[in-house]
Design a protein around this motif. Structure first.
Motif, mmCIF file in Angstrom:
data_model
loop_
_atom_site.group_PDB
_atom_site.id
_atom_site.type_symbol
_atom_site.label_atom_id
_atom_site.label_comp_id
_atom_site.label_asym_id
_atom_site.label_seq_id
_atom_site.Cartn_x
_atom_site.Cartn_y
_atom_site.Cartn_z
ATOM 1 N N ASP A 1 -61.030 14.387 27.064
ATOM 2 C CA ASP A 1 -61.714 14.756 28.660
ATOM 3 C C ASP A 1 -61.249 13.677 29.497
ATOM 4 O O ASP A 1 -61.225 14.549 30.794
ATOM 5 N N ARG B 1 -59.125 25.756 30.096
ATOM 6 C CA ARG B 1 -59.397 26.402 29.064
ATOM 7 C C ARG B 1 -58.896 27.361 28.045
ATOM 8 O O ARG B 1 -59.062 27.134 27.464
ATOM 9 N N GLU B 2 -57.657 27.901 28.546
ATOM 10 C CA GLU B 2 -56.954 28.282 27.891
ATOM 11 C C GLU B 2 -55.995 27.591 26.698
ATOM 12 O O GLU B 2 -56.362 27.670 25.326
ATOM 13 N N LEU C 1 -57.836 24.449 25.103
ATOM 14 C CA LEU C 1 -59.112 24.362 24.666
ATOM 15 C C LEU C 1 -59.494 25.387 23.270
ATOM 16 O O LEU C 1 -59.884 25.476 21.862
ATOM 17 N N THR C 2 -59.111 26.688 23.891
ATOM 18 C CA THR C 2 -59.289 28.308 23.183
ATOM 19 C C THR C 2 -58.508 27.563 22.474
ATOM 20 O O THR C 2 -58.389 28.595 21.127
ATOM 21 N N ALA D 1 -56.402 25.377 20.461
ATOM 22 C CA ALA D 1 -56.811 24.206 20.030
ATOM 23 C C ALA D 1 -57.934 24.568 18.938
ATOM 24 O O ALA D 1 -57.486 24.446 18.048
ATOM 25 N N GLY D 2 -59.115 25.561 19.782
ATOM 26 C CA GLY D 2 -60.345 25.361 18.392
ATOM 27 C C GLY D 2 -59.561 26.459 17.689
ATOM 28 O O GLY D 2 -60.340 26.712 16.806
ATOM 29 N N GLY D 3 -58.547 27.948 17.973
ATOM 30 C CA GLY D 3 -58.329 28.933 16.818
ATOM 31 C C GLY D 3 -57.597 28.459 16.465
ATOM 32 O O GLY D 3 -56.910 29.415 15.519
ATOM 33 N N GLN E 1 -54.609 25.588 10.546
ATOM 34 C CA GLN E 1 -54.246 24.277 9.883
ATOM 35 C C GLN E 1 -52.639 23.675 9.341
ATOM 36 O O GLN E 1 -52.668 25.078 8.916
#
Length: 192
Positions: A81, A180-181, A183-184, A186-188, A191
């Motif tokens: 952030d 945003r890309e 974050l997208t 990283a979210g998907g 591991q």
């Protein structure tokens, strides 16, 4: 009467960029840059250590814009952030009216490996400064390093898109899209 007219550095930068773009970086001398705006080589070297620095003169204000964004983040903001605020603040350094000059500058850099290396060094320095500032805020070393280098990568990708042929969107919009890309992705992510 003032010894030097205000705006001398900016006039030298504009002249240098025009000469680099038309004649080539390697074929342009500091003397020619100075003479093209009615100044002496000595005056050129009062403002810039060498002709390469004409292209990299704005790195301190850019770093300051990033740091202003970090300082504006709430104390409890996450590292990502915080760098998002730094990116937003850094993007404000590139209003639409700077795009033609930025495109010309990038074309000059793209044609010269030594300038490309200098540009990479500038970005690495920005990342190191940003990481140090995050650490000073209490962000753990690894998190500060990853967040700072990620921010520099987002910035670099956004900048390349912003100076691309035909691009009309604001730098802020492009930075937001690239972030945003990230974050997208990283979210998907799976591991390790």
């Amino acid at each position: 009467m003032a010894r030097w007219k205000p705006g001398t550095a900016e006039r030298l930068q504009a002249a240098a960029l025009e000469l680099f773009a038309t004649r080539g970086y390697e074929r342009t001398t500091a003397t020619e840059i100075a003479q093209s705006v009615g100044l002496t080589e000595r005056t050129f070297f009062r403002h810039f250590s060498d002709k390469r620095e004409v292209l990299f003169h704005g790195q301190h204000p850019l770093a300051q814009a990033f740091l202003d964004g970090v300082r504006a983040a709430p104390p409890d903001a996450s590292a990502l952030d915080t760098v998002a605020r730094a990116l937003r603040s850094g993007a404000s350094y590139f209003p639409a009216e700077r795009r033609p000059q930025a495109r010309m500058r990038q074309a000059v850099i793209d044609e010269n490996p030594a300038l490309q290396e200098r540009e990479l060094r500038k970005m690495a320095d920005l990342g190191a400064t940003l990481a140090d500032t995050l650490r000073a805020r209490g962000v753990a070393d690894l998190a500060a390093t990853v967040a700072a280098r990620t921010a520099v990568a987002v910035f670099g990708i956004a900048f390349t898109r912003w100076v691309g042929d035909g691009e009309q969107r604001s730098f802020e919009d492009i930075v937001a899209e690239v972030y945003r890309e990230l974050l997208t992705l990283a979210g998907g992510a799976a591991q390790l």
